[in-house]
Design a protein around this motif. Structure first.
Motif, PDB file in Angstrom:
ATOM      1  N   ARG A  19      34.715  38.485  38.927  1.00 56.72           N
ATOM      2  CA  ARG A  19      34.937  39.389  39.986  1.00 56.72           C
ATOM      3  C   ARG A  19      34.661  38.229  41.484  1.00 56.72           C
ATOM      4  O   ARG A  19      33.304  37.850  41.795  1.00 56.72           O
ATOM      5  CB  ARG A  19      34.940  40.412  40.166  1.00 56.72           C
ATOM      6  CG  ARG A  19      35.534  41.344  41.455  1.00 56.72           C
ATOM      7  CD  ARG A  19      35.221  42.632  41.667  1.00 56.72           C
ATOM      8  NE  ARG A  19      35.138  43.103  40.186  1.00 56.72           N
ATOM      9  CZ  ARG A  19      36.693  43.777  39.769  1.00 56.72           C
ATOM     10  NH1 ARG A  19      37.563  43.575  40.916  1.00 56.72           N
ATOM     11  NH2 ARG A  19      36.880  44.759  39.483  1.00 56.72           N
ATOM     12  N   LYS A  20      35.707  37.809  41.992  1.00 52.92           N
ATOM     13  CA  LYS A  20      35.656  36.560  42.957  1.00 52.92           C
ATOM     14  C   LYS A  20      36.073  37.232  44.538  1.00 52.92           C
ATOM     15  O   LYS A  20      37.278  37.760  44.757  1.00 52.92           O
ATOM     16  CB  LYS A  20      35.897  35.686  42.873  1.00 52.92           C
ATOM     17  CG  LYS A  20      35.098  34.475  41.272  1.00 52.92           C
ATOM     18  CD  LYS A  20      34.024  34.086  41.590  1.00 52.92           C
ATOM     19  CE  LYS A  20      32.943  33.817  40.332  1.00 52.92           C
ATOM     20  NZ  LYS A  20      31.534  32.972  41.068  1.00 52.92           N
ATOM     21  N   THR A  21      35.531  36.970  45.726  1.00 51.37           N
ATOM     22  CA  THR A  21      36.281  37.452  46.814  1.00 51.37           C
ATOM     23  C   THR A  21      35.928  36.227  47.048  1.00 51.37           C
ATOM     24  O   THR A  21      35.170  35.320  48.002  1.00 51.37           O
ATOM     25  CB  THR A  21      35.231  38.738  47.533  1.00 51.37           C
ATOM     26  OG1 THR A  21      34.704  39.661  47.053  1.00 51.37           O
ATOM     27  CG2 THR A  21      35.714  38.209  48.784  1.00 51.37           C
ATOM     28  N   GLN A  50      35.290  37.720  32.173  1.00 50.85           N
ATOM     29  CA  GLN A  50      35.982  37.400  33.495  1.00 50.85           C
ATOM     30  C   GLN A  50      34.964  37.888  34.395  1.00 50.85           C
ATOM     31  O   GLN A  50      34.083  38.534  34.120  1.00 50.85           O
ATOM     32  CB  GLN A  50      36.894  38.608  33.294  1.00 50.85           C
ATOM     33  CG  GLN A  50      37.613  38.358  32.536  1.00 50.85           C
ATOM     34  CD  GLN A  50      39.151  40.184  32.524  1.00 50.85           C
ATOM     35  OE1 GLN A  50      38.559  40.514  32.920  1.00 50.85           O
ATOM     36  NE2 GLN A  50      39.811  39.795  32.111  1.00 50.85           N
ATOM     37  N   THR A  70      53.178  44.744  41.442  1.00 50.33           N
ATOM     38  CA  THR A  70      52.132  43.504  41.639  1.00 50.33           C
ATOM     39  C   THR A  70      50.549  43.835  40.167  1.00 50.33           C
ATOM     40  O   THR A  70      50.061  42.832  39.928  1.00 50.33           O
ATOM     41  CB  THR A  70      51.450  43.414  42.479  1.00 50.33           C
ATOM     42  OG1 THR A  70      50.811  45.144  43.216  1.00 50.33           O
ATOM     43  CG2 THR A  70      52.657  42.992  44.249  1.00 50.33           C
ATOM     44  N   GLN A 116      52.523  38.258  47.110  1.00 50.19           N
ATOM     45  CA  GLN A 116      52.468  39.090  46.672  1.00 50.19           C
ATOM     46  C   GLN A 116      54.422  39.835  46.460  1.00 50.19           C
ATOM     47  O   GLN A 116      54.020  40.427  45.513  1.00 50.19           O
ATOM     48  CB  GLN A 116      51.860  40.440  47.413  1.00 50.19           C
ATOM     49  CG  GLN A 116      50.519  40.652  47.341  1.00 50.19           C
ATOM     50  CD  GLN A 116      49.686  40.193  45.790  1.00 50.19           C
ATOM     51  OE1 GLN A 116      49.825  41.710  46.005  1.00 50.19           O
ATOM     52  NE2 GLN A 116      49.484  40.005  45.095  1.00 50.19           N
ATOM     53  N   LYS A 153      48.750  43.891  37.541  1.00 51.71           N
ATOM     54  CA  LYS A 153      48.141  42.892  36.647  1.00 51.71           C
ATOM     55  C   LYS A 153      48.462  40.844  36.719  1.00 51.71           C
ATOM     56  O   LYS A 153      47.793  40.716  36.061  1.00 51.71           O
ATOM     57  CB  LYS A 153      48.728  43.527  35.225  1.00 51.71           C
ATOM     58  CG  LYS A 153      47.732  43.943  35.016  1.00 51.71           C
ATOM     59  CD  LYS A 153      47.625  45.202  32.909  1.00 51.71           C
ATOM     60  CE  LYS A 153      46.882  46.090  32.814  1.00 51.71           C
ATOM     61  NZ  LYS A 153      46.730  46.356  31.298  1.00 51.71           N
ATOM     62  N   ILE A 199      47.234  33.784  39.463  1.00 52.22           N
ATOM     63  CA  ILE A 199      46.475  33.545  39.897  1.00 52.22           C
ATOM     64  C   ILE A 199      45.431  31.949  39.066  1.00 52.22           C
ATOM     65  O   ILE A 199      45.428  31.534  39.178  1.00 52.22           O
ATOM     66  CB  ILE A 199      45.274  34.261  41.149  1.00 52.22           C
ATOM     67  CG1 ILE A 199      45.787  35.314  42.158  1.00 52.22           C
ATOM     68  CG2 ILE A 199      44.495  33.374  41.041  1.00 52.22           C
ATOM     69  CD1 ILE A 199      45.393  35.782  42.564  1.00 52.22           C
ATOM     70  N   GLU A 200      45.797  33.146  38.290  1.00 48.80           N
ATOM     71  CA  GLU A 200      45.040  32.356  36.970  1.00 48.80           C
ATOM     72  C   GLU A 200      45.515  31.432  36.649  1.00 48.80           C
ATOM     73  O   GLU A 200      45.187  29.902  36.222  1.00 48.80           O
ATOM     74  CB  GLU A 200      45.135  33.201  35.491  1.00 48.80           C
ATOM     75  CG  GLU A 200      43.317  34.332  36.032  1.00 48.80           C
ATOM     76  CD  GLU A 200      43.946  34.480  34.673  1.00 48.80           C
ATOM     77  OE1 GLU A 200      44.518  34.781  34.135  1.00 48.80           O
ATOM     78  OE2 GLU A 200      42.213  35.868  34.882  1.00 48.80           O
ATOM     79  N   THR A 248      49.267  39.794  39.484  1.00 43.47           N
ATOM     80  CA  THR A 248      48.444  38.653  40.737  1.00 43.47           C
ATOM     81  C   THR A 248      47.333  38.252  40.441  1.00 43.47           C
ATOM     82  O   THR A 248      47.606  36.363  40.589  1.00 43.47           O
ATOM     83  CB  THR A 248      48.129  39.561  41.689  1.00 43.47           C
ATOM     84  OG1 THR A 248      49.280  39.994  42.650  1.00 43.47           O
ATOM     85  CG2 THR A 248      47.786  39.102  42.961  1.00 43.47           C
ATOM     86  N   SER A 249      46.786  38.817  39.284  1.00 47.11           N
ATOM     87  CA  SER A 249      45.645  37.792  39.255  1.00 47.11           C
ATOM     88  C   SER A 249      46.035  37.098  37.859  1.00 47.11           C
ATOM     89  O   SER A 249      45.280  35.586  37.396  1.00 47.11           O
ATOM     90  CB  SER A 249      44.525  38.927  37.854  1.00 47.11           C
ATOM     91  OG  SER A 249      45.435  39.529  36.746  1.00 47.11           O
ATOM     92  N   GLU A 250      47.181  37.340  36.922  1.00 49.55           N
ATOM     93  CA  GLU A 250      47.827  36.612  35.834  1.00 49.55           C
ATOM     94  C   GLU A 250      47.715  34.915  37.182  1.00 49.55           C
ATOM     95  O   GLU A 250      47.953  34.250  36.057  1.00 49.55           O
ATOM     96  CB  GLU A 250      49.219  37.422  35.444  1.00 49.55           C
ATOM     97  CG  GLU A 250      48.353  38.112  33.978  1.00 49.55           C
ATOM     98  CD  GLU A 250      49.572  39.341  33.425  1.00 49.55           C
ATOM     99  OE1 GLU A 250      50.844  38.688  33.993  1.00 49.55           O
ATOM    100  OE2 GLU A 250      49.577  39.226  32.225  1.00 49.55           O
TER     101      GLU A 250
END
Length: 241
Positions: A7-9, A5, A31, A21, A33, A39-40, A35-37
C-alpha cells in the motif's frame, strides 16, 4: 501462491486523477478494483516500454487532456447555448401562445367576414332582383309616360284651340255686351224722354181741361190759366242713329 501487495500513498494532480477515475468508470461502469488494476498496468507498461513509448503515451495523454479541455469548453458553450435556447424556447412558447390567440382571433374575424360576405351576397342578389323589377317597372312607367306625354300634347293642342275659341267668344261677348250696354243706354234715354213726354202730356191734358172750362170772355181776352202759361213749347226729338 499469492503475490505480495503493498500500500503506497502518493500525490497526484487532482484534475488528472478525476479524469482517470471517470475514464475507468466509463469503461467498466465502476472504479472498484479497476483503479488499482489500471495503475498496475500503467506501471507495468512504464517498466516494460522504452522512453519513446512513454513519451508517446504522454503525448497521447496530453492530446486527451487538450481534447478533454476542448470538450469541456464545448460543453460549457453548449450549456450556455442550451440556456439561451431554453430562454428562446420560453419566449417562443409565449410568442406561439400569443400567435395562437391572434390566429384564433383572426379565424373568428375571418368566419365573421365570411358570414358577413354571405349576407352581402344574399343582399346583392336581392338588390339585383329589385333592380330587375325596377327596370321592368321603369320600362312600364316610360311607356305610360310616353302615352301620357302624347295625351298631354293632344290635350295641350285642344286646350290651345279651346283658349282661342274662348278668346273669340270673349271678344264676341264683349261686343255683345257693348251693344247691349249701348242699347240699354238708348232704352234708358228713350224711357226718360217718354216719361218727360208723359208728364208734358199730363200737363197739356190738364191745360186743355182748363181751357174747356174757360168762359167766352176769358177766351176772347186770352185770359189763360197760369198752368197754360207755364207750359213750354215742345222740343223736337233728336233722331238717334
Amino acid at each position: 501462491m499469492t503475490e505480495d501487495q503493498v500500500r503506497k500513498t502518493i500525490k497526484l494532480n487532482a484534475k488528472l486523477w478525476d479524469e482517470f477515475q471517470k475514464k475507468i468508470e466509463d469503461e467498466y461502469g465502476t472504479t472498484y478494483k479497476h483503479t488499482s488494476e489500471e495503475i498496475e498496468k500503467a506501471i507495468e507498461n512504464y517498466n516494460n516500454k522504452d522512453i519513446t513509448e512513454i513519451e508517446k503515451t504522454k503525448s497521447i495523454i496530453k492530446e486527451l487532456e487538450d481534447e478533454n479541455k476542448k470538450l469541456k469548453n464545448q460543453n460549457s458553450e453548449l450549456i450556455s447555448e442550451r440556456k439561451k435556447l431554453e430562454k428562446n424556447h420560453t419566449k417562443n412558447n409565449d410568442k406561439i401562445i400569443e400567435n395562437e390567440k391572434i390566429i384564433k382571433k383572426q379565424e373568428e374575424d375571418i368566419q365573421s367576414l365570411e358570414n358577413r360576405n354571405k349576407e352581402l351576397d344574399r343582399s346583392i342578389q336581392e338588390k339585383i332582383k329589385e333592380i330587375a323589377n325596377l327596370k321592368e317597372v321603369n320600362q312600364s312607367q316610360e311607356k305610360r309616360l310616353k302615352t301620357l306625354t302624347e295625351t298631354n300634347n293632344t290635350l295641350e293642342e285642344k286646350y290651345i284651340q279651346q283658349v282661342e275659341e274662348t278668346n273669340k267668344q270673349v271678344q264676341e261677348n264683349t261686343k255683345i255686351k257693348n251693344k247691349r250696354e249701348h242699347a240699354q243706354e238708348r232704352l234708358n234715354k228713350t224711357q226718360d224722354e217718354l216719361n218727360d213726354t208723359l208728364k208734358r202730356l199730363e200737363k197739356y191734358s190738364y191745360a186743355i181741361g182748363q181751357v174747356q172750362h174757360m168762359t167766352l170772355i176769358d177766351r176772347i181776352f186770352n185770359r189763360l190759366p197760369e198752368q197754360i202759361k207755364e207750359l213750354q213749347p215742345a222740343q223736337n226729338e233728336e233722331k238717334e242713329e
